[in-house]
Write a protein that holds these residues in place. Structure first.
Motif: not given
Length: 284
Positions: A38-42, A44, A49, A52, A56, A221, A223-224
């Motif tokens: 899962f890619y987000d601000e936390n 990259s 990921a 992450n 999440v 989700v 996109e993530n």
């Protein structure tokens, strides 16, 4: 717990034969994950990921210290160990695959998490746990293997305490039926991953309601997870020729080669909008 080996023979063979593939393509020192990142601000990068995804899901489910979590379809224990280490939860992981149980028990010793984790051979649609045993039921990319998804929801509801939470990461088909060529593409992916079918958003919502859940939320989700999905596709496509060669000379099995081929078809089906990646949350 007794598990019908015949019922799960395809799933067992799939995960036994692809253990090496998952280790090479997906494993890292931080977590033995067999799920997407899962890619987000936390996060990259790949390793972050993967972890992450657990973070999440745990936040959505509001996992608290000391709570009893059932990791339904625990695989190699990646989420179980993350929850024990980062949330101080008490986790029971279940899977019908004995080699996964063996690996989880060994890793629990290495991580000194034997008191916080337990791993049991079991069918997540028909366990022998008592009613109202868990605070959270967790299913990260495992519900897909259930022949009848509603059976999983009913069992999850039964073993959850009042106020308990259900959290799922799952592949959802966009419609039923899809066009004939789209159904063919879906099958080219799913059947090679020991998955009979995946359900629509409406079908999952109905399953959860039928089981008795409330506060049901289903979030797309994709996109993530797009980067993680694309990475698997690129790696699988790049080395497909080599996999085929190894299959011809009998170094790789047909299950191993099909796993790689299916990873390509999964992403092709995603690009055509035939399915999407979702998080599902509900409360008892």
């Amino acid at each position: 717990m007794a598990v019908d080996q015949e019922k799960f023979k395809d799933i067992i063979k799939y995960y036994d034969d692809t253990r090496f593939d998952y280790r090479v393509a997906w494993d890292n020192s931080a977590t033995p994950a067999v799920h997407f990142g899962f890619y987000d601000e936390n996060a990259s990068n790949h390793t972050d990921a993967l972890m992450n995804t657990n973070r999440v899901l745990a936040e959505i489910a509001n996992v608290k210290e000391g709570e009893q979590v059932l990791d339904a379809g625990c695989g190699r224990g990646g989420s179980s160990f993350w929850l024990a280490q980062h949330k101080k939860a008490s986790v029971t992981g279940i899977t019908p695959v004995q080699t996964q149980i063996d690996e989880c028990l060994e890793r629990a010793k290495e991580l000194n998490l034997e008191k916080q984790t337990d791993f049991i051979l079991a069918d997540y649609c028909n366990t022998s746990f008592e009613d109202n045993s868990f605070d959270v039921v967790w299913a990260c990319e495992s519900l897909c293997h259930a022949g009848q998804k509603v059976d999983f929801y009913k069992e999850a509801f039964r073993v959850l305490k009042k106020g308990g939470r259900l959290i799922i990461a799952e592949y959802l088909r966009s419609e039923r039926p899809a066009k004939p060529n789209e159904e063919k593409l879906l099958a080219a992916w799913l059947n090679r991953w020991a998955i009979k079918d995946i359900d629509t958003k409406a079908e999952h919502l109905n399953h959860a309601k039928t089981a008795g859940f409330k506060n049901i939320e289903i979030k797309d989700v994709t996109e993530n997870t797009q980067v993680s999905l694309r990475n698997l596709y690129n790696n699988s496509r790049k080395w497909l020729w080599f996999s085929k060669l190894l299959q011809v000379i009998r170094v790789r099995t047909s299950v191993q080669h099909d796993n790689q081929y299916a990873s390509i078809k999964q992403y092709e089906a995603l690009q055509k909008g035939i399915w999407f990646y979702s998080f599902i949350a509900a409360k008892k």
